[in-house]
Design a protein around this motif. Structure first.
Motif, PDB file in Angstrom:
ATOM      1  N   UNK A  74       0.863  -1.178   0.000  1.00  0.00           N
ATOM      2  CA  UNK A  74       0.000   0.000   0.000  1.00  0.00           C
ATOM      3  C   UNK A  74       0.899   1.228   0.000  1.00  0.00           C
ATOM      4  N   UNK A  75       0.643   2.156  -0.911  1.00  0.00           N
ATOM      5  CA  UNK A  75       1.426   3.381  -0.979  1.00  0.00           C
ATOM      6  C   UNK A  75       0.683   4.515  -0.290  1.00  0.00           C
ATOM      7  N   UNK A  76       1.414   5.345   0.435  1.00  0.00           N
ATOM      8  CA  UNK A  76       0.826   6.439   1.208  1.00  0.00           C
ATOM      9  C   UNK A  76       0.737   7.704   0.365  1.00  0.00           C
ATOM     10  N   UNK A  77      -0.274   8.515   0.645  1.00  0.00           N
ATOM     11  CA  UNK A  77      -0.385   9.855   0.055  1.00  0.00           C
ATOM     12  C   UNK A  77      -0.741  10.851   1.150  1.00  0.00           C
ATOM     13  N   UNK A  78      -0.519  12.126   0.868  1.00  0.00           N
ATOM     14  CA  UNK A  78      -0.721  13.162   1.879  1.00  0.00           C
ATOM     15  C   UNK A  78      -1.931  14.044   1.619  1.00  0.00           C
ATOM     16  N   UNK A  79      -2.519  13.949   0.422  1.00  0.00           N
ATOM     17  CA  UNK A  79      -3.687  14.756   0.081  1.00  0.00           C
ATOM     18  C   UNK A  79      -4.383  14.122  -1.116  1.00  0.00           C
ATOM     19  N   UNK A  80      -5.599  14.572  -1.388  1.00  0.00           N
ATOM     20  CA  UNK A  80      -6.316  14.069  -2.557  1.00  0.00           C
ATOM     21  C   UNK A  80      -5.564  14.399  -3.842  1.00  0.00           C
ATOM     22  N   UNK A  81      -4.960  15.583  -3.881  1.00  0.00           N
ATOM     23  CA  UNK A  81      -4.183  15.973  -5.061  1.00  0.00           C
ATOM     24  C   UNK A  81      -2.957  15.087  -5.222  1.00  0.00           C
ATOM     25  N   UNK A  82      -2.288  14.815  -4.122  1.00  0.00           N
ATOM     26  CA  UNK A  82      -1.121  13.932  -4.163  1.00  0.00           C
ATOM     27  C   UNK A  82      -1.515  12.548  -4.653  1.00  0.00           C
ATOM     28  N   UNK A  83      -2.640  12.027  -4.169  1.00  0.00           N
ATOM     29  CA  UNK A  83      -3.102  10.715  -4.598  1.00  0.00           C
ATOM     30  C   UNK A  83      -3.355  10.694  -6.104  1.00  0.00           C
ATOM     31  N   UNK A  84      -4.080  11.691  -6.614  1.00  0.00           N
ATOM     32  CA  UNK A  84      -4.383  11.744  -8.044  1.00  0.00           C
ATOM     33  C   UNK A  84      -3.113  11.882  -8.873  1.00  0.00           C
ATOM     34  N   UNK A  85      -2.212  12.746  -8.426  1.00  0.00           N
ATOM     35  CA  UNK A  85      -0.969  12.951  -9.167  1.00  0.00           C
ATOM     36  C   UNK A  85      -0.108  11.691  -9.169  1.00  0.00           C
ATOM     37  N   UNK A  86      -0.066  11.011  -8.029  1.00  0.00           N
ATOM     38  CA  UNK A  86       0.741   9.796  -7.939  1.00  0.00           C
ATOM     39  C   UNK A  86       0.180   8.710  -8.853  1.00  0.00           C
ATOM     40  N   UNK A  87      -1.139   8.549  -8.858  1.00  0.00           N
ATOM     41  CA  UNK A  87      -1.755   7.552  -9.735  1.00  0.00           C
ATOM     42  C   UNK A  87      -1.432   7.848 -11.202  1.00  0.00           C
ATOM     43  N   UNK A  88      -1.542   9.106 -11.585  1.00  0.00           N
ATOM     44  CA  UNK A  88      -1.240   9.484 -12.966  1.00  0.00           C
ATOM     45  C   UNK A  88       0.222   9.201 -13.300  1.00  0.00           C
ATOM     46  N   UNK A  89       1.119   9.517 -12.377  1.00  0.00           N
ATOM     47  CA  UNK A  89       2.539   9.299 -12.637  1.00  0.00           C
ATOM     48  C   UNK A  89       2.845   7.812 -12.724  1.00  0.00           C
ATOM     49  N   UNK A  90       2.250   7.006 -11.845  1.00  0.00           N
ATOM     50  CA  UNK A  90       2.474   5.566 -11.873  1.00  0.00           C
ATOM     51  C   UNK A  90       1.983   4.947 -13.176  1.00  0.00           C
TER      52      UNK A  90
END
Length: 248
Positions: A74-90
């Protein structure tokens, strides 16, 4: 006596490519000293990590089947924006959406370039200090039983135990959690992801392996032959290895 978890072992047909994916995904260094590819936050050559877990990608000839791994990250995120950005980058790095029957949940399930499942979590306060890996998650039938075994096997603290889940974490308070989640159905096939453990300097590896067997672990023959590590399974059949003692 107790063992420390030192890395998550991932099998892949193209070990270097999968290692590079995880290095980019986590913002960690990638080091390929030989057959395997190691990914870690300490510059790649720091092994084992003082706190936390690295990732060791091991090449194998067989591709992943459609069977879901019973261990995932499970990967951690710090905000909704961080989560969306991380998913897009992955996804730009080669991750793909995976349907494991999760339904409508606030986290996103992805597969790495060879299909090994992992989750990108919504922000959760409990994971604020874990680093990029929030948790190593193991599907099991009996979380209480897993907490008993792994709590005795390792030097991590057991933090929570219920019929549905259990969690452990390093007593030093850093790095990811180890979590056991109750799921229906017993383990049926070998996983492509497992934990590697290591004795502390001065401890005897053979004695530690004997202690684990006394707790319910069993030998595992993968055709590994004469190697310096020992392959075992826990009481529910999850594979893991006990590595040779490091001088670190």
């Amino acid at each position: 006596m107790a063992l420390r978890p030192v890395q998550v072992n991932i099998k892949a047909v193209d070990g270097l490519a999968v290692g590079r994916f995880w290095g980019e995904a986590l913002g960690w260094s990638v080091f390929s000293p030989g057959v395997t590819t190691y990914v870690g936050p300490g510059g790649g050559r720091v092994w084992p990590e003082p706190v936390g877990l690295g990732i060791d990608v091991v090449p194998v000839p067989e591709a992943k089947t459609s069977t879901k791994n019973r261990l995932h990250l499970d990967l951690a995120t710090t905000s909704a924006t961080h989560q969306a950005d991380l998913i897009a980058r992955l996804r730009s790095l080669g991750a793909t959406p995976v349907d494991v029957g999760q339904g409508d949940v606030p986290w996103t399930v992805l597969g790495d370039p060879e299909g090994n499942e992992f989750c990108v979590l919504e922000p959760r306060e409990i994971y604020r200090d874990t680093g990029p890996i929030a948790a190593v998650v193991v599907d099991c039938v009996d979380p209480r039983g897993m907490a008993r075994f792994w709590g005795e096997a390792m030097d991590w603290d057991v933090l929570e135990v219920s019929d549905d889940q259990a969690s452990l974490r390093s007593a030093e308070g850093g790095g990811p959690y180890l979590e056991f989640l109750r799921v229906p159905g017993v383990k049926a096939v070998a996983d492509r992801v497992h934990l590697d453990l290591m004795p502390y300097p001065g401890d005897d590896k053979a004695a530690e392996v004997g202690r684990l067997k006394g707790l319910g672990a069993r030998d595992l023959d993968l055709g590994q032959g004469g190697v310096p590590w020992t392959c075992l399974v826990d009481p529910e059949g999850h594979e893991f290895c006990v590595l040779a003692v490091s001088l670190v």
